[in-house]
Design a protein around this motif. Structure first.
Motif, PDB file in Angstrom:
ATOM      1  N   UNK A  46       0.645  -1.263  -0.022  1.00  9.99           N
ATOM      2  CA  UNK A  46      -0.120  -0.097   0.156  1.00  9.99           C
ATOM      3  C   UNK A  46       0.755   1.109  -0.031  1.00  9.99           C
ATOM      4  N   UNK A  47       0.339   2.176  -0.942  1.00  9.58           N
ATOM      5  CA  UNK A  47       1.360   3.529  -1.054  1.00  9.58           C
ATOM      6  C   UNK A  47       0.385   4.550  -1.418  1.00  9.58           C
ATOM      7  N   UNK A  48       0.834   5.663  -1.325  1.00 12.79           N
ATOM      8  CA  UNK A  48       0.153   6.949  -1.570  1.00 12.79           C
ATOM      9  C   UNK A  48       0.821   7.278  -3.228  1.00 12.79           C
ATOM     10  N   UNK A  49       0.102   7.973  -3.925  1.00 12.36           N
ATOM     11  CA  UNK A  49       0.508   8.239  -5.444  1.00 12.36           C
ATOM     12  C   UNK A  49       1.763   8.892  -5.514  1.00 12.36           C
ATOM     13  N   UNK A  50       2.316   9.774  -4.772  1.00 18.12           N
ATOM     14  CA  UNK A  50       3.696  10.395  -5.076  1.00 18.12           C
ATOM     15  C   UNK A  50       4.660   9.194  -4.831  1.00 18.12           C
ATOM     16  N   UNK A  51       4.712   8.455  -3.554  1.00 10.19           N
ATOM     17  CA  UNK A  51       5.519   7.449  -3.487  1.00 10.19           C
ATOM     18  C   UNK A  51       5.324   6.358  -4.746  1.00 10.19           C
ATOM     19  N   UNK A  52       4.268   6.048  -5.068  1.00 12.28           N
ATOM     20  CA  UNK A  52       4.081   4.893  -6.203  1.00 12.28           C
ATOM     21  C   UNK A  52       4.577   5.356  -7.307  1.00 12.28           C
ATOM     22  N   UNK A  53       4.510   6.780  -7.728  1.00  9.24           N
ATOM     23  CA  UNK A  53       5.004   7.009  -8.978  1.00  9.24           C
ATOM     24  C   UNK A  53       6.643   7.150  -8.788  1.00  9.24           C
ATOM     25  N   UNK A  54       7.199   7.559  -7.670  1.00  4.34           N
ATOM     26  CA  UNK A  54       8.541   7.551  -7.633  1.00  4.34           C
ATOM     27  C   UNK A  54       8.980   5.887  -7.686  1.00  4.34           C
ATOM     28  N   UNK A  55       8.293   5.143  -7.012  1.00  2.81           N
ATOM     29  CA  UNK A  55       8.735   3.536  -7.179  1.00  2.81           C
ATOM     30  C   UNK A  55       8.548   3.097  -8.580  1.00  2.81           C
ATOM     31  N   UNK A  56       7.641   3.814  -9.299  1.00  2.00           N
ATOM     32  CA  UNK A  56       7.236   3.101 -10.739  1.00  2.00           C
ATOM     33  C   UNK A  56       8.083   3.607 -11.624  1.00  2.00           C
ATOM     34  N   UNK A  57       8.551   4.790 -11.190  1.00  7.47           N
ATOM     35  CA  UNK A  57       9.870   5.281 -12.167  1.00  7.47           C
ATOM     36  C   UNK A  57      11.215   4.544 -12.215  1.00  7.47           C
ATOM     37  N   UNK A  58      11.201   3.822 -10.789  1.00  4.67           N
ATOM     38  CA  UNK A  58      12.745   3.195 -10.544  1.00  4.67           C
ATOM     39  C   UNK A  58      12.874   1.686 -10.671  1.00  4.67           C
ATOM     40  N   UNK A  59      11.746   1.274  -9.930  1.00  6.04           N
ATOM     41  CA  UNK A  59      11.965  -0.338  -9.639  1.00  6.04           C
ATOM     42  C   UNK A  59      11.728  -1.110 -10.955  1.00  6.04           C
ATOM     43  N   UNK A  60      10.774  -1.002 -11.897  1.00  4.10           N
ATOM     44  CA  UNK A  60      10.562  -1.782 -13.043  1.00  4.10           C
ATOM     45  C   UNK A  60      11.697  -1.870 -13.759  1.00  4.10           C
ATOM     46  N   UNK A  61      12.477  -0.916 -14.063  1.00  5.41           N
ATOM     47  CA  UNK A  61      13.711  -1.002 -14.873  1.00  5.41           C
ATOM     48  C   UNK A  61      15.000  -1.653 -14.245  1.00  5.41           C
ATOM     49  N   UNK A  62      14.851  -2.167 -12.788  1.00  2.54           N
ATOM     50  CA  UNK A  62      16.213  -2.702 -12.557  1.00  2.54           C
ATOM     51  C   UNK A  62      16.022  -4.078 -12.784  1.00  2.54           C
ATOM     52  N   UNK A  63      16.801  -4.725 -13.408  1.00  2.96           N
ATOM     53  CA  UNK A  63      16.904  -5.957 -14.078  1.00  2.96           C
ATOM     54  C   UNK A  63      17.777  -6.976 -13.485  1.00  2.96           C
ATOM     55  N   UNK A  64      18.791  -6.187 -12.719  1.00  2.00           N
ATOM     56  CA  UNK A  64      19.840  -6.916 -12.180  1.00  2.00           C
ATOM     57  C   UNK A  64      20.004  -6.599 -10.482  1.00  2.00           C
ATOM     58  N   UNK A  65      18.835  -7.090  -9.947  1.00  5.16           N
ATOM     59  CA  UNK A  65      18.741  -6.356  -8.429  1.00  5.16           C
ATOM     60  C   UNK A  65      18.814  -7.521  -7.582  1.00  5.16           C
TER      61      UNK A  65
END
Length: 181
Positions: A46-65
């Motif tokens: 569960x998250x708010x919109x601002x945090x969600x957008x920050x996470x969405x802008x970073x984590x999906x692109x992390x392929x070697x985590x």
């Protein structure tokens, strides 16, 4: 009924806004292991919109985590509390329009619901008495100013249910909140 868990990184003086004092690897491998344990018990994020957008802008692109956080966030059911978001553009995600939707979510079957970051949403959850447990990763630093987990204007009785220290100096404190009584 599901437990709603607030997990926050916090300074010794209670500041939860991240800054120079916090980096994902600063807690060391033992803190990452504790986070992985949490991810195993939680099937909702569960998250708010601002945090969600920050996470969405970073984590999906992390392929070697190697931490496993990217894999978890990409597959876990995400819930975003927002009155303005219309297309989350990151599946699986459900938009919740307010605290009534959060209450209904808590009444469903499933694992833990974890809320991380999202200071405004966290404050709303606390004020509404919806938080069952707090998992506070306390970092050994004092910053003096910044937004805090608990507002100054009202008491929040908590019951300590666990503590764990890590070699990095980070301490995990676990408390039961007012909705769990």
């Amino acid at each position: 009924m599901r437990d709603l868990i607030v997990t926050q990184n916090v300074t010794v003086d209670g500041v939860i806004e991240t800054g120079d004092w916090f980096g994902p690897a600063d807690g060391g491998p033992e803190v990452l292991d504790a986070l992985r344990d949490q991810m195993l018990r939680a099937d909702a994020f569960l998250t708010g919109r601002v945090t969600f957008e920050q996470l969405r802008g970073y984590w999906p692109a992390q392929t070697d985590d190697p931490s496993g956080i990217a894999a978890y966030l990409n597959q876990v059911q995400k819930y975003v509390v927002s009155s303005t978001l219309h297309d989350p553009a990151w599946t699986p995600t459900t938009i919740l329009r307010g605290l009534d939707d959060v209450r209904r979510l808590k009444d469903t079957a499933g694992g833990d619901i974890v809320c991380t970051g999202s200071i405004d949403v966290t404050h709303q959850l606390i004020a509404a008495g919806l938080v069952d447990e707090y998992r506070l990763f306390v970092y050994p630093t004092v910053v003096g100013t910044g937004r805090r987990l608990f507002p100054d204007d009202s008491p929040h009785p908590l019951t300590l249910t666990g503590s764990r220290s890590f070699p990095s100096g980070v301490v995990l404190l676990t408390y039961r909140g007012s909705s769990s009584s």
